[in-house]
Design a protein around this motif. Structure first.
Motif, short mmCIF file in Angstrom:
data_model
loop_
_atom_site.label_atom_id
_atom_site.label_comp_id
_atom_site.label_asym_id
_atom_site.label_seq_id
_atom_site.Cartn_x
_atom_site.Cartn_y
_atom_site.Cartn_z
N UNK A 119 18.85 20.49 -17.77
CA UNK A 119 17.39 20.52 -17.91
C UNK A 119 16.84 19.16 -18.33
N UNK A 120 17.48 18.52 -19.30
CA UNK A 120 16.93 17.27 -19.84
C UNK A 120 16.94 16.15 -18.80
N UNK A 121 17.79 16.27 -17.78
CA UNK A 121 17.86 15.21 -16.77
C UNK A 121 16.64 15.23 -15.84
N UNK A 122 15.95 16.36 -15.75
CA UNK A 122 14.80 16.46 -14.86
C UNK A 122 13.55 15.85 -15.48
N UNK A 123 13.41 15.94 -16.82
CA UNK A 123 12.16 15.59 -17.47
C UNK A 123 11.83 14.10 -17.50
N UNK A 124 12.79 13.17 -17.70
CA UNK A 124 12.42 11.76 -17.80
C UNK A 124 11.83 11.17 -16.52
N UNK A 125 11.94 11.89 -15.40
CA UNK A 125 11.36 11.37 -14.16
C UNK A 125 9.84 11.48 -14.17
N UNK A 126 9.28 12.24 -15.10
CA UNK A 126 7.84 12.39 -15.16
C UNK A 126 7.21 11.16 -15.81
N UNK A 127 6.13 10.64 -15.22
CA UNK A 127 5.47 9.45 -15.72
C UNK A 127 4.96 9.66 -17.15
N UNK A 128 5.25 8.71 -18.01
CA UNK A 128 4.79 8.79 -19.39
C UNK A 128 5.71 9.59 -20.30
N UNK A 136 12.17 10.26 -23.68
CA UNK A 136 13.27 11.14 -24.08
C UNK A 136 13.31 11.26 -25.61
N UNK A 137 13.42 12.48 -26.11
CA UNK A 137 13.50 12.73 -27.54
C UNK A 137 14.79 13.49 -27.82
N UNK A 138 15.79 12.83 -28.40
CA UNK A 138 17.09 13.49 -28.64
C UNK A 138 16.96 14.75 -29.49
N UNK A 139 16.12 14.73 -30.52
CA UNK A 139 16.02 15.90 -31.38
C UNK A 139 15.34 17.06 -30.65
#
Length: 603
Positions: free
Chosen positions: A1-10, A13-16
């Motif tokens: 799941x987390x790999x999909x989100x950083x592609x969104x502009x703005x 990534x938040x590790x916590x």
């Protein structure tokens, strides 16, 4: 799941936040368990659990069979958070994620209680018309009445979207809100039907308590489904308040007089006079044997009374039915000699109310738990007595839910702390007047002297400032005392305005007055700088401690051979502890001084 989100502009990534979401993913795979997952304010809990639930529901659609019927319920304490969850920005992120992961889209819906919606019949009754359209062309009606009718015709009837300033003088929202026994507007029935068919349904804790007791009558949720409680620390109190019954002896006496039951009213008046004790004002006590006997006689006589509905006005009849319901609960507790029958005295005159308390109401959360996944989350869910990295304790919440660690329904225990809050400097103003004043109506509100004294503190520093108020009424009072020369900096949050809508209008020197900021804000930041330069807590929003609950805790301790003095001290400490984290800073000065926190880094 987390790999999909950083592609969104703005997106950053938040590790916590990712670790928090991963804990929820682990929990959602364990049907029949109740999981406790705490996360600090600001880590992005809301979006994280929305994504987890959407992912789980969408994957069920792909699996087919029984799993294709997956649903999720989100229950919260505040209406502000409920509506925030359905803000277009949040839903757009979820849609983008599902599309990128090649998963089916899911639907969200909001279901609120009747009292949040307009009753067209009650509005027409107050306007003196038979159709709302007639009010628009009625030249004898004031313009305020016509504007209100126009609003009702053009909107879906949600009173959260109605500016209270639109109400005619002397009117309250409760005067035009739906009651339990009022007919439901057709448009609202359609909304409720759509909500019951939604993939992810957002409700409040009060509706959840009723839904659990009635086994899904409100949500129509069936296995397989997931239930997530945000602001979960509030559920025990709400469930107890909802499932407990309180009868005011004064109100009961007045109602019997209105029903022209003078002989019975005299009996209740004598009971009221004998049980009223000004020295007990603001406290709760158990019943003496004499009081129990007198109350038994009065309740028995009331329940023997047989009235005819057609002989009384509808509103009066509904009050009578409500009184009978409470009297039946009291009669049951009296027969059982229950220690959960308590006299609760008003804070000024010591007028008594009889409370049939429901101490185990929160354990209703275990109802039907074997057929679903249940996750509790909040910023203040644990006992807050663990160090970073240590396993958190949830003893208090577990005791309220009657769920020991060894219980077969006991699941995960996790806590996630924000990794970076930056440094904070405090400023505590001195010698401020008391913030509360009593109005002619008897209610309390922000005092005029306090508002005049506080406003200079709010405008004396440049930079974007968040002022956390205790209510929208506080916002109105402060705005009325705002200096004209600083009017360009003022943004007063009004009921019905979404926080995203408000945030979009703020510049770098705006001062935002809002009671909704307690729910958490996640604005965009530039160059990793703090969005807010200053945070002002206007006054401590801590609720008044329940004297009934304190009395019951004291009695429990006394039965364990704790001295009366120690029992009182321990009981107070336990109840104050429930809300200590959210209000701990402001308790430095109690209800008095506001304080200013200049933000030097990201918050």
């Amino acid at each position: 799941m987390s790999e999909q989100l950083p592609t969104r502009q703005g997106f950053q990534r938040s590790p916590v936040q990712i670790a928090y979401a991963e804990a929820l993913i682990e929990g959602i795979s364990q049907t029949g368990k109740l999981h406790f997952v705490e996360g600090d304010t600001g880590i992005g809990k809301s979006l994280a659990y929305q994504l987890v639930l959407a992912d789980w529901v969408a994957k069920g659609k792909l699996m087919g069979g029984q799993q294709a019927a997956r649903r999720a319920l989100i229950s919260t304490h505040s209406r502000t958070l409920q509506r925030q969850l359905l803000q277009p920005g949040n839903l757009a992120i979820i849609q983008d994620y599902l599309a990128a992961a090649r998963l089916p889209q899911v639907s969200f819906a909001l279901r609120m209680g009747r009292e949040n919606y307009l009753s067209p019949e009650r509005l027409m009754l107050n306007l003196g018309v038979t159709q709302l359209e007639d009010a628009l062309d009625n030249r004898h009606l004031p313009s305020t009445h016509q504007r209100l009718a126009q609003w009702a015709l053009e909107n879906d009837g949600c009173l959260l979207d109605l500016d209270p300033a639109m109400l005619p003088d002397g009117w309250r929202l409760s005067d035009i809100a739906l009651r339990h026994s009022d007919p439901m507007p057709e448009s609202l029935e359609v909304l409720h039907e759509q909500a019951q068919q939604s993939d992810i349904l957002v409700i409040n804790h009060a509706l959840l308590a009723v839904d659990l007791v009635t086994r899904g009558k409100i949500t129509q949720a069936e296995s397989p489904y997931a239930l997530l409680l945000d602001e979960a620390e509030h559920y025990p109190e709400i469930a107890e308040e909802l499932l407990s019954h309180r009868v005011s002896l004064k109100t009961a006496t007045q109602l019997l007089e209105q029903l022209k039951q003078h002989r019975l009213a005299k009996q209740w008046r004598n009971l009221l006079e004998n049980m009223t004790h000004r020295e007990y004002a603001g406290s709760a006590h158990g019943l003496t044997p004499y009081q129990s006997e007198a109350l038994q006689e009065a309740v028995t006589a009331l329940l023997k009374l047989r009235l005819r509905e057609h002989s009384h006005e509808a509103a009066l009849w509904r009050e009578w039915q409500h009184l009978c319901q409470g009297a039946e609960q009291i009669a049951t507790r009296l027969r059982e000699s229950s220690r959960y029958l308590v006299l609760d005295y008003s804070p000024v005159l010591g007028l008594p109310g009889v409370v049939a308390h429901a101490p185990s109401a929160a354990s209703s959360l275990k109802s039907g738990a074997s057929e679903r996944v249940t996750m509790l989350t909040s910023a203040t869910l644990s006992d807050l007595d663990h160090a970073p990295g240590e396993t958190p304790n949830f003893r208090y919440m577990r005791s309220r839910l009657q769920l020991p660690v060894t219980h077969k329904r006991s699941g995960l225990q996790r806590s996630f702390q924000a990794q970076q809050f930056g440094s904070i400097r405090f400023r505590l103003p001195r010698e401020l007047p008391h913030p509360l004043a009593q109005k002619e109506s008897g209610e309390y509100g922000l005092s005029q002297p306090f508002a005049r004294t506080v406003v200079p503190y709010l405008v004396d520093q440049p930079g974007r400032t968040l002022v956390l108020c205790a209510s929208y009424t506080d916002v109105t009072v402060l705005a009325a005392h705002w200096p004209v020369e600083h009017s360009d900096r003022l943004m007063a949050h009004q009921p019905g305005m979404g926080l995203s809508e408000v945030m979009a209008k703020l510049d770098k020197d705006t001062i935002l007055l809002t009671p909704a900021g307690w729910e958490g804000l996640s604005p965009d930041r530039e160059d990793d700088q703090a969005y807010w330069q200053h945070l002002v807590v206007l006054r401590n929003p801590r609720p008044i401690l329940s004297q009934v609950e304190q009395h019951l805790v004291e009695q429990l301790l006394r039965r364990r051979d704790v001295s009366e003095q120690d029992a009182t001290r321990i009981a107070k400490g336990m109840l104050q502890r429930k809300t200590r984290f959210e209000r701990c800073i402001s308790s430095v000065r109690g209800w008095g001084a506001p304080f200013v926190i200049p933000m030097t880094r990201s918050w």
